[in-house]
Scaffold this active site. Structure first.
Site, short mmCIF file in Angstrom:
data_model
loop_
_atom_site.label_atom_id
_atom_site.label_comp_id
_atom_site.label_asym_id
_atom_site.label_seq_id
_atom_site.Cartn_x
_atom_site.Cartn_y
_atom_site.Cartn_z
CB ILE A 13 -6.48 -3.82 -10.18
CG1 ILE A 13 -7.05 -2.68 -11.19
CG2 ILE A 13 -7.02 -3.88 -8.61
CD1 ILE A 13 -8.65 -2.74 -11.34
CG ASP A 59 3.46 -14.59 -1.85
OD1 ASP A 59 3.49 -13.32 -1.55
OD2 ASP A 59 3.83 -15.41 -1.13
NE ARG A 121 12.35 -3.04 -10.92
CZ ARG A 121 12.78 -4.05 -9.87
NH1 ARG A 121 13.83 -3.70 -9.18
NH2 ARG A 121 12.44 -5.13 -9.98
CE1 TYR A 153 -1.20 -2.08 6.61
CE2 TYR A 153 -1.53 -0.20 8.11
CZ TYR A 153 -2.01 -1.09 6.90
OH TYR A 153 -2.96 -0.86 5.92
CE LYS A 157 -0.63 -0.28 3.40
NZ LYS A 157 -0.98 -0.38 1.99
CB VAL A 186 -12.35 -0.10 3.89
CG1 VAL A 186 -13.57 -0.57 2.80
CG2 VAL A 186 -12.04 1.11 3.67
#
Length: 259
Positions: A13, A59, A121, A153, A157, A186
């Site tokens: 995650i 990072d 990958r 952005y 996306k 959110v």
């Protein structure tokens, strides 16, 4: 709680230290999974003591981060990866094509698109050996619209939707599923951390105000989503409860995607 049938599954995650990533990590652990959490921030205090949680600081814009993260996962849990949740992301400054800086473009593409593809990958060969795996990418309203964010952005996306569909089709006969969940706004996600709001492209923001206001009213009416709400959606699509669903683009935004 094992409602998502992921007991002993190994799940990676990203963005695990805050917001949706932290909520998803917490729920996955409560459901019996073994989690490798990846974040540029410190390991979350609430998870550090959990024996089934391993933290990898990275990072994700760095070229070798994905490869090193998978090596850390294998070192912790063996040569098994059941799931990948690509949650980490960064916002832009709503800069349009005529104002976007090289740095902003490069960072958005690197973290929001290149990093998820590199992680896919790395995990897909391991999933192919097991004949099974589930990948859930996190998109945005900006995955389906050009009217809510800046060009960097939005492009990142939109690109993640394409990558999701390609992976879903390419590996459909090998038991590997890939979907993308697209949240609206959110609360407490941390995605705007480090963003200097004074540098926003005000002209572009003015063009998008009506779209943003349509969603802001949800929060005013108590209908806004929390990270925990998204965590349940993500775990559902990660688990076998969503068997047969692959290549799907799933808005989780209280109908914001309908405009």
């Amino acid at each position: 709680m094992t409602m998502y049938n992921i007991q002993d599954h190994v799940v990676i995650i990203t963005g695990s230290s805050s917001g949706i990533g932290l909520a998803a990590s917490t729920l996955a652990l409560a459901s019996g999974a073994k989690v490798l959490g990846i974040d540029i921030s410190n390991s979350p205090a609430s998870l550090t003591a959990n024996p089934n949680y391993t933290f990898f600081a990275a990072d994700l814009s760095h070229p070798e981060s994905a490869k090193k993260a998978i090596a850390a996962c294998i070192a912790a849990y063996g040569n098994r990866i059941d799931g990948l949740l690509n949650i980490a992301g960064v916002m832009d400054l709503n800069q349009s094509a005529d104002t976007v800086t090289d740095d902003m473009w490069d960072r958005c593409i690197a973290i929001n698109l290149t990093a998820p593809v590199k992680l896919m990958r790395e995990v897909i060969p391991i999933m192919r050996l097991r004949g099974k795996g589930s990948i859930v990418n996190v998109g945005s309203k900006a995955s389906m619209s050009g009217a809510v964010s800046g060009v960097a952005y939005t492009a990142s996306k939109h690109g993640l939707v394409g990558a999701t569909k390609n992976v879903a089709w390419r590996f459909k006969h090998e038991g590997i599923r890939c979907n993308i969940v697209c949240p609206g706004g959110v609360a407490a996600t941390g995605i705007r951390d480090g963003v200097d709001s004074t540098q926003f492209d005000s002209e572009a923001m003015e063009m998008m105000t009506v779209i943003h206001q349509a969603h802001a009213s949800d929060h005013a009416k108590g209908l806004g989503l929390q990270p925990e709400d998204l965590a349940h959606s993500l775990l559902y699509f990660l688990s076998d409860l969503s068997k047969g669903i692959s290549g799907a683009v799933i808005p989780v935004d209280n109908a914001w995607s309908t405009i």
